[in-house]
Design an enzyme around this catalytic site. Structure first.
Site: not given
Ligand code: COS
Length: 383
Positions: A122-124, A130-131, A340, A364
């Site tokens: 999974f390449a995100l 990151g976050s 210990g 994650e």
């Molecule tokens: N399921 C389905 N859709 C989702 C969702 C979920 N759990 N969470 C968010 N979405 C949708 C939102 O509804 C929004 O859609 P709309 O624009 O149509 O309303 C869209 O995705 C964007 O969501 P949001 O505005 O919440 O995005 P943000 O950029 O503000 O941030 C976080 C979201 C911070 C929660 C996200 O970037 C995150 O989880 N970051 C951590 C990433 C991570 O876990 N990385 C680890 C590496 S991967 S192993």
């Protein structure tokens, strides 16, 4: 439930025995050599563990979420590197395809992922994303018959072994946020795709991560996940909802393993003329660890059941990940304390779990991201 009671019991007993008799004796070797023996991968494949969560029609076991976490409660009782080997095929590497893939895409990859012939990644994450995953910079430029990918992905689990990557890239440069992101299925060996060296990590030795680099990497239009642009970020979030629950189950399992090791040690080890388990200050540590692990186990099971009922569990999955990963950190710390000096020495393995556990609060989604997800959803629910 996908399996009847007896078959499920049999699967859990088989995994528990395999962990106890085959994997636990290899923990030290895997950490020292930073590699899982090839025969273990074959055995795990023969047991069907690569396809726990892949639907039966594609050759997997098609376990429900509750069944999957029950298996994770057993598999997680050993070094997390073993779980990590099957973790991407059952979780973040296959779920995007299962949730949002086209029938053709599923048929092309899922049977080989279920059998373990192919490993997925999974390449995100990127160096600057990151976050804040929605700010990713990797681009996918539309060209005649496909797309051209450019960018770098970072800390990608199982990348050195992967045959297929779910890659998140920006198809719409005018949309800087989540809406401009699409997901692609990119096969290893595609010209323009290369890997960085294997990362040297603090723990979880035997599980490998590396950079995945795309330079003018051309992929066919058919590799766009689900055939739709702009859906990639939502796919990633849905995948992570499930992945966070699975990781929480692994945290519970590791905590239970460490509590078991700590209890056995406390009963055997004598100081001041009696087993240290007789001392109330040691008992307090054991009791706190047991209580917290039990709480996390209940949270994980309840959330998994909710997911199986079709409920939206984003908030609860984040609660599980936050609590369970922080919990196992505290349990691992107490395990070192109860052992210990022995707990600090590498030959006994407790310090290895202490280092392994540290990652759970980061990958994650960090604990802080889980807090943000929980609080934001609470506020939205009220509105
Ligand atoms: N399921 C389905 N859709 C989702 C969702 C979920 N759990 N969470 C968010 N979405 C949708 C939102 O509804 C929004 O859609 P709309 O624009 O149509 O309303 C869209 O995705 C964007 O969501 P949001 O505005 O919440 O995005 P943000 O950029 O503000 O941030 C976080 C979201 C911070 C929660 C996200 O970037 C995150 O989880 N970051 C951590 C990433 C991570 O876990 N990385 C680890 C590496 S991967 S192993």
């Amino acid at each position: 439930m996908a399996l009847d009671r007896e078959t499920m019991r049999g699967l859990l007993d088989t995994v528990a025995r395999y962990v106890r008799e085959r994997l636990k004796p290899l923990e030290h070797q895997v950490a020292a050599e930073d590699a899982i023996p090839a025969e273990i991968r074959r055995e795990i494949a023969e047991m069907g563990l690569f396809g726990l969560s892949i639907p039966e029609e594609y050759g997997g076991l098609g376990l429900s979420m509750e069944e999957e976490v029950l298996v994770a409660f057993e598999l997680g009782k050993t070094s997390p590197a073993f779980r990590s080997l099957i973790g991407t095929n059952n979780g973040i590497g296959s779920q995007g395809l299962i949730i949002d893939g086209t029938p053709e895409q599923k048929a092309r990859y899922l049977p080989r992922l279920a059998s373990g012939e192919l490993i997925s990644s999974f390449a995100l994450t990127e160096p600057e994303a990151g976050s804040d995953a929605a700010s990713l910079k990797t681009t996918a430029r539309r060209v005649d018959g496909g797309y051209v990918l450019n960018g770098t992905k970072r800390f990608i689990t199982n990348a050195p072994h992967a045959g297929v990557f779910t890659v998140f890239a920006r198809t719409d440069p005018d949309q800087p946020g989540a809406g401009g992101v699409s997901a692609f299925l990119v096969e290893a060996g595609t010209p323009g795709l290369s890997l960085g060296p294997i990362d040297q990590k603090m723990g979880q030795k035997g599980s490998h991560t590396s950079d995945v680099i795309f330079s003018d990497c051309r992929v066919p239009a058919a590799s766009l996940l689900g055939g739709k642009e702009g859906q990639g970020f939502k796919t990633a979030m849905k995948v992570l909802d499930r992945g966070r629950l699975h990781i929480s189950a692994i945290c519970v399992a590791m905590a239970e393993r460490l509590i078991d090791d700590s209890l056995r040690y406390a009963v055997e080890r004598k100081q001041f003329g009696q087993p240290i388990a007789e001392f109330q200050l040691v008992q307090a540590m054991l009791a706190d660890s047991r209580t917290e692990a039990f709480a996390a186990r209940c949270m994980v099971l309840e959330t998994a059941r909710g997911k199986d009922r079709g409920e939206t569990v984003s908030t609860d999955a984040a609660c599980c990940k936050l609590f369970a990963s922080e919990m196992v950190g505290r349990v691992a710390d107490r395990a070192v304390q109860i052992h210990g000096g022995v707990g600090y020495m590498s030959e006994f393995g407790i310090e290895r779990f202490y280092r392994d556990a540290r990652l759970f609060r980061i990958y994650e989604g960090t604990s802080q991201i889980q807090q943000i997800v929980i609080a934001r959803n609470m506020i939205r629910e009220l509105a």
